[in-house]
Design an enzyme around this catalytic site. Structure first.
Site, PDB file in Angstrom:
ATOM      1  N   HIS A   9     -10.019  12.944  37.294  1.00  0.00           N
ATOM      2  CA  HIS A   9      -9.789  12.686  38.711  1.00  0.00           C
ATOM      3  C   HIS A   9      -8.441  13.273  39.101  1.00  0.00           C
ATOM      4  O   HIS A   9      -7.514  13.273  38.292  1.00  0.00           O
ATOM      5  CB  HIS A   9      -9.809  11.180  39.002  1.00  0.00           C
ATOM      6  CG  HIS A   9     -10.053  10.879  40.434  1.00  0.00           C
ATOM      7  ND1 HIS A   9      -9.043  10.904  41.363  1.00  0.00           N
ATOM      8  CD2 HIS A   9     -11.188  10.602  41.101  1.00  0.00           C
ATOM      9  CE1 HIS A   9      -9.561  10.625  42.545  1.00  0.00           C
ATOM     10  NE2 HIS A   9     -10.863  10.458  42.422  1.00  0.00           N
TER      11      HIS A   9
ATOM     12  N   ASP B 190     -18.113   8.033  39.546  1.00  0.00           N
ATOM     13  CA  ASP B 190     -19.473   8.575  39.494  1.00  0.00           C
ATOM     14  C   ASP B 190     -20.106   8.517  38.106  1.00  0.00           C
ATOM     15  O   ASP B 190     -21.267   8.875  37.945  1.00  0.00           O
ATOM     16  CB  ASP B 190     -19.475  10.033  39.983  1.00  0.00           C
ATOM     17  CG  ASP B 190     -19.317  10.103  41.488  1.00  0.00           C
ATOM     18  OD1 ASP B 190     -19.800   9.182  42.154  1.00  0.00           O
ATOM     19  OD2 ASP B 190     -18.694  11.057  41.973  1.00  0.00           O
TER      20      ASP B 190
HETATM   21  N1  CMC Z   1     -14.300  18.025  31.600  1.00  0.00           N
HETATM   22  C1  CMC Z   1     -13.534  18.833  30.838  1.00  0.00           C
HETATM   23  N2  CMC Z   1     -12.272  19.204  31.163  1.00  0.00           N
HETATM   24  C2  CMC Z   1     -11.776  18.728  32.313  1.00  0.00           C
HETATM   25  C3  CMC Z   1     -12.519  17.878  33.156  1.00  0.00           C
HETATM   26  C4  CMC Z   1     -13.816  17.528  32.762  1.00  0.00           C
HETATM   27  N3  CMC Z   1     -14.563  16.718  33.525  1.00  0.00           N
HETATM   28  N4  CMC Z   1     -11.778  17.569  34.237  1.00  0.00           N
HETATM   29  C5  CMC Z   1     -10.601  18.205  34.080  1.00  0.00           C
HETATM   30  N5  CMC Z   1     -10.594  18.909  32.907  1.00  0.00           N
HETATM   31  C6  CMC Z   1      -9.485  19.670  32.357  1.00  0.00           C
HETATM   32  C7  CMC Z   1      -9.315  21.009  33.064  1.00  0.00           C
HETATM   33  O1  CMC Z   1     -10.063  22.022  32.450  1.00  0.00           O
HETATM   34  C8  CMC Z   1      -7.826  21.205  32.964  1.00  0.00           C
HETATM   35  O2  CMC Z   1      -7.545  21.630  31.661  1.00  0.00           O
HETATM   36  P1  CMC Z   1      -6.311  22.664  31.389  1.00  0.00           P
HETATM   37  O3  CMC Z   1      -5.063  21.943  31.814  1.00  0.00           O
HETATM   38  O4  CMC Z   1      -6.365  22.936  29.921  1.00  0.00           O
HETATM   39  O5  CMC Z   1      -6.599  23.888  32.218  1.00  0.00           O
HETATM   40  C9  CMC Z   1      -7.255  19.803  33.104  1.00  0.00           C
HETATM   41  O6  CMC Z   1      -8.276  18.933  32.612  1.00  0.00           O
HETATM   42  C10 CMC Z   1      -6.872  19.416  34.531  1.00  0.00           C
HETATM   43  O7  CMC Z   1      -8.035  19.585  35.354  1.00  0.00           O
HETATM   44  P2  CMC Z   1      -8.038  20.182  36.822  1.00  0.00           P
HETATM   45  O8  CMC Z   1      -9.367  20.788  37.083  1.00  0.00           O
HETATM   46  O9  CMC Z   1      -6.817  21.040  36.995  1.00  0.00           O
HETATM   47  O10 CMC Z   1      -7.814  18.850  37.656  1.00  0.00           O
HETATM   48  P3  CMC Z   1      -8.128  18.662  39.185  1.00  0.00           P
HETATM   49  O11 CMC Z   1      -7.290  17.542  39.614  1.00  0.00           O
HETATM   50  O12 CMC Z   1      -8.007  19.968  39.901  1.00  0.00           O
HETATM   51  O13 CMC Z   1      -9.690  18.286  39.190  1.00  0.00           O
HETATM   52  C11 CMC Z   1     -11.697  17.032  39.110  1.00  0.00           C
HETATM   53  C12 CMC Z   1     -10.176  16.991  39.283  1.00  0.00           C
HETATM   54  C13 CMC Z   1     -12.282  15.667  39.449  1.00  0.00           C
HETATM   55  C14 CMC Z   1     -12.300  18.079  40.076  1.00  0.00           C
HETATM   56  C15 CMC Z   1     -12.031  17.411  37.644  1.00  0.00           C
HETATM   57  O14 CMC Z   1     -11.515  16.429  36.763  1.00  0.00           O
HETATM   58  C16 CMC Z   1     -13.533  17.600  37.416  1.00  0.00           C
HETATM   59  O15 CMC Z   1     -14.052  18.697  37.624  1.00  0.00           O
HETATM   60  N6  CMC Z   1     -14.265  16.521  36.983  1.00  0.00           N
HETATM   61  C17 CMC Z   1     -15.701  16.585  36.850  1.00  0.00           C
HETATM   62  C18 CMC Z   1     -16.360  16.430  38.221  1.00  0.00           C
HETATM   63  C19 CMC Z   1     -16.315  15.015  38.719  1.00  0.00           C
HETATM   64  O16 CMC Z   1     -16.640  14.068  38.014  1.00  0.00           O
HETATM   65  N7  CMC Z   1     -15.973  14.856  39.995  1.00  0.00           N
HETATM   66  C20 CMC Z   1     -15.964  13.558  40.666  1.00  0.00           C
HETATM   67  C21 CMC Z   1     -14.599  13.081  40.993  1.00  0.00           C
HETATM   68  S1  CMC Z   1     -14.595  11.324  41.456  1.00  0.00           S
HETATM   69  C22 CMC Z   1     -15.527  11.272  42.920  1.00  0.00           C
HETATM   70  C23 CMC Z   1     -14.718  11.717  44.051  1.00  0.00           C
HETATM   71  O17 CMC Z   1     -13.997  10.877  44.618  1.00  0.00           O
HETATM   72  O18 CMC Z   1     -14.789  12.903  44.391  1.00  0.00           O
END
Ligand code: CMC
Length: 428
Positions: A307, A364
């Site tokens: 998140h 989720d």
């Molecule tokens: N699986 C594997 N790696 C992950 C995941 C995941 N679900 N989420 C983040 N990472 C890794 C990402 O690859 C990155 O690694 P590195 O630093 O080595 O490049 C690190 O963790 C930070 O991730 P980010 O993508 O920079 O973080 P963000 O804040 O931009 O993204 C997120 C947040 C929710 C989009 C992401 O965690 C994700 O894609 N999660 C899966 C989708 C999901 O469950 N979304 C629902 C969110 S809750 C409902 C809502 O309110 O929207």
């Protein structure tokens, strides 16, 4: 703590005020930065940018705290109901008994949608994703209620627009489902409560009534409460941004629905179930999928994990995990993917990759298993999220209008070609 920040740019130094919220959240106010320094800030994904001040929802991602108008989410999920929470978010206070009765009654008076809207449903293909249908019919409300086009009308008129939207959304959502299975639309029954009515329109048939199970109603109420607001996320910021151009409420909410759809946001609940089913069909090996999620060359991510703001735990996920066990036990059901989800969570929480990046199950991760137990089809999961988020979006739109916020218009740093002269096509 300092009450201002100092910015040094070459030999010049600038003082920037610090804004402090009621929960001591601190922000450096850069409102006059460009006019004073000729510089803008660059913050892709708005990871550090406060777009507004807001009195609706407080969230502390490090401590796992979420409160609506000051009330802890745990208390609301345990003791309140969705319409009461909607009132709290939109009007700022928990309603008295009289105000609650009036609010519920007024909502129940607007549950029908214009008969002409049926034409839209007949025109959408049955394979249409219900999020596309619901976004379309939501914005179409502005064509049936043209008086909603002006967001600066009297408070009474705005309230009518709001109540219509809350009342009609379950009807529009349930009809999207009925259309997808080729069944006739089921009309609302206004003597039923909000959630009961939705279940009735989803599952009753002209040939058979639907027996409403209070266990399902309570579980759905809880899920809707947990989704009801989450301050400045992708869809909510979209609602505020669209509304800042003085677009009407229905159109602004429709923009929010579209933003919610993607799998990184609300679409994650559908993506989680698809992922869990895939793992089960693949033999249930957890380690393989954990390795894939960690592999930067593999696009697979652990859906329902991670998140942007929660870096300790998502308090909503904690409540949902327990509610999911309760629901399945009470319904006497077993879903094999629940065991897979629990194992996946356990392995991920002990894996350095997820620990170091502070990745935890989010709202989720378990919600889809609950929706499935209630009989909600997968395509409708994100529509359920939208139904829950509706009061939050409305409250945020209303606050943005009341605050007379300026039109949202970010800047950019241009990195394209410098000026060049046009070349005739024959000479290229
Ligand atoms: N699986 C594997 N790696 C992950 C995941 C995941 N679900 N989420 C983040 N990472 C890794 C990402 O690859 C990155 O690694 P590195 O630093 O080595 O490049 C690190 O963790 C930070 O991730 P980010 O993508 O920079 O973080 P963000 O804040 O931009 O993204 C997120 C947040 C929710 C989009 C992401 O965690 C994700 O894609 N999660 C899966 C989708 C999901 O469950 N979304 C629902 C969110 S809750 C409902 C809502 O309110 O929207």
């Amino acid at each position: 703590m300092p009450d201002h920040a100092e910015l040094r740019l070459g030999d010049a130094s600038y003082e920037l005020p610090v804004v402090v919220g009621t929960e001591q959240e601190r922000a450096i106010d850069i409102t006059n930065l460009r006019s004073a320094t000729g510089h803008i800030t660059l913050d892709s994904g708005y990871k550090n940018t406060g777009a507004t001040t807001s009195a609706i929802t407080y969230l502390d991602g490090e401590a796992g705290i979420l409160r609506y108008r000051g009330y802890p989410i745990e208390q609301l999920a345990e003791k309140s109901n969705f319409l009461e929470v909607a009132h709290l978010l939109i009007y700022g206070e928990l309603p008295t008994k009289e105000a609650m009765d009036r609010f519920s009654h007024e909502i129940s008076e607007h549950t029908l949608i214009h008969e002409d809207m049926k034409g839209f449903y007949n025109s959408f293909p049955t394979y249409a994703h219900p999020m596309g249908v619901v976004a379309s019919v939501t914005t179409s409300l502005s064509t049936f209620y043209p008086e909603s086009l002006n967001p600066h009308r009297s408070e009474d008129k705005i309230n009518l627009t709001i109540k219509r939207l809350i009342a009609k959304f379950p009807t529009m959502a349930a009809w999207a489902f009925k259309n997808s299975i080729g069944h006739p639309a089921v009309y609302p029954k206004n003597k039923l409560g909000y959630v009961e009515n939705f279940l009735h329109m989803m599952f009753a048939l002209p040939t058979d009534d639907y027996e409403i199970d209070p266990v399902v109603v309570n579980a759905m109420d809880k899920l809707l409460i947990l989704h009801a607001d989450h301050e400045q996320n992708c869809s909510t910021s979209t609602v505020r941004l669209a509304g800042s151009s003085q677009a009407n409420l229905y159109a602004s909410i429709s923009a929010g629905i579209v933003a919610l759809w993607g799998p990184l946001h609300g679409g994650a609940n559908q993506a989680v179930i698809e992922m869990l089913d895939r793992i089960r069909e693949d033999g249930g090996s957890i380690d393989k999928w954990i390795e894939r999620a960690k592999d930067k060359n593999d696009p697979f991510r652990l859906m329902g994990f991670g998140h942007r703001v929660y870096k300790n735990f998502d308090p909503r996920a904690k409540i949902i995990k327990k509610a999911c066990d309760d629901l399945l036990n009470k319904l006497g059901m077993k879903d094999p993917v629940l065991d897979i989800a629990k194992k996946l969570e356990e392995v991920a929480l002990n894996d350095p990759y997820f620990v170091e990046r502070k990745l935890y199950p989010n709202v989720d991760f378990y919600s889809g298993i609950m929706y499935r137990a209630m009989g909600i089809p997968q395509d409708m999961f994100t529509v359920m999220f939208a139904l829950g988020r509706l009061p939050g979006w409305i409250a945020q739109w209303k606050e943005m209008v009341a605050n007379k916020e300026p039109i949202g218009r970010p800047r950019q740093v241009y990195i394209g070609p410098n000026e060049r002269n046009y070349v005739n096509i024959a000479d290229r």
